[in-house]
Design a protein around this motif. Structure first.
Motif, PDB file in Angstrom:
ATOM      1  N   MET A   1       4.095 -21.790 -28.653  1.00 32.14           N
ATOM      2  CA  MET A   1       3.976 -22.689 -29.516  1.00 32.14           C
ATOM      3  C   MET A   1       5.857 -22.925 -29.178  1.00 32.14           C
ATOM      4  N   PRO A   2       6.540 -23.886 -29.764  1.00 31.12           N
ATOM      5  CA  PRO A   2       7.276 -25.335 -29.428  1.00 31.12           C
ATOM      6  C   PRO A   2       8.583 -24.565 -30.328  1.00 31.12           C
ATOM      7  N   THR A   3       9.197 -23.796 -29.780  1.00 31.56           N
ATOM      8  CA  THR A   3      10.492 -23.504 -31.177  1.00 31.56           C
ATOM      9  C   THR A   3      11.991 -24.193 -30.532  1.00 31.56           C
ATOM     10  N   ARG A   4      12.569 -24.108 -31.512  1.00 28.64           N
ATOM     11  CA  ARG A   4      13.882 -24.888 -31.149  1.00 28.64           C
ATOM     12  C   ARG A   4      15.281 -24.197 -31.962  1.00 28.64           C
ATOM     13  N   GLN A   5      16.253 -23.738 -31.987  1.00 29.76           N
ATOM     14  CA  GLN A   5      17.014 -23.142 -32.210  1.00 29.76           C
ATOM     15  C   GLN A   5      18.628 -23.728 -32.866  1.00 29.76           C
ATOM     16  N   PHE A   6      18.505 -23.614 -34.152  1.00 22.75           N
ATOM     17  CA  PHE A   6      19.593 -24.534 -35.308  1.00 22.75           C
ATOM     18  C   PHE A   6      20.185 -23.399 -35.562  1.00 22.75           C
ATOM     19  N   ASN A   7      21.442 -23.933 -35.646  1.00 19.41           N
ATOM     20  CA  ASN A   7      22.958 -23.081 -35.942  1.00 19.41           C
ATOM     21  C   ASN A   7      22.704 -23.473 -37.465  1.00 19.41           C
ATOM     22  N   ARG A   8      23.152 -22.188 -38.401  1.00 22.33           N
ATOM     23  CA  ARG A   8      23.246 -22.508 -39.817  1.00 22.33           C
ATOM     24  C   ARG A   8      23.305 -23.564 -40.381  1.00 22.33           C
ATOM     25  N   ALA A   9      25.113 -24.907 -39.746  1.00 22.77           N
ATOM     26  CA  ALA A   9      25.549 -25.167 -40.614  1.00 22.77           C
ATOM     27  C   ALA A   9      24.434 -26.575 -40.266  1.00 22.77           C
ATOM     28  N   GLN A  10      23.719 -26.858 -38.711  1.00 22.90           N
ATOM     29  CA  GLN A  10      23.010 -27.788 -39.186  1.00 22.90           C
ATOM     30  C   GLN A  10      21.151 -27.283 -40.044  1.00 22.90           C
TER      31      GLN A  10
END
Length: 162
Positions: A1-10
């Motif tokens: 399952m592909p995932t991506r990390q986002f920071n809270r500002a994004q």
């Protein structure tokens, strides 16, 4: 399952999570905001959004319970996200047909014998909330994708039963 990390500002720039689930209809990036479960003092929700790479992702977060005049505790700070980044899973929208138990009709449908398989499929999609135009397209696509399999399964036997 592909995932991506986002920071809270994004995520905040994308409007994730929305201030109110009703705000989804006015957002260009947030596509859905769904209730997942109710916790003791908060509600877990799932927000589906379109990112800058034109892919859709989903994150879960915690929100304030809407319980009327009852006194409630506050949801966790930062929507229950811990750390500097939030993992989002890549998602895609698919139509699913669900089997449900329905009450028996008092009188049988006189057209039941003359209805085509496509009409039955369209009805199932519409019962699932799919608009008629899309239900017709989904039924045609499904029959087209599975035609050879159906012929192999039933072939001439099905035609001989008529």
């Amino acid at each position: 399952m592909p995932t991506r990390q986002f920071n809270r500002a994004q995520l905040a720039d994308l409007g994730v999570p929305p201030d109110d689930p009703q705000d989804v209809e006015y957002s260009e990036t947030v596509l859905a905001d769904e209730r997942v479960t109710t916790l003791k003092y908060s509600m877990q929700r799932r927000c589906v959004f379109r990112a800058d790479d034109d892919k859709t992702y989903a994150v879960t977060y915690e929100a304030q319970l809407d319980a009327g005049h009852y006194e409630l505790g506050q949801p966790p700070d930062d929507h229950g996200w811990y750390g500097d980044t939030v993992d989002a899973e890549e998602v895609v929208q698919r139509c699913e047909v669900v089997r449900r138990w329905k009450p028996v009709a008092d009188e049988p449908d006189p057209d039941a014998e003359t209805r085509t398989v496509a009409e039955h499929l369209i009805d199932m999609y519409e019962e699932g909330g799919v608009p008629t135009r899309l239900a017709r397209q989904y039924a045609v696509d499904w029959l087209d994708a599975h035609a050879s399999e159906l012929i192999a399964m039933f072939g001439d036997d099905a035609a001989g039963d008529r």
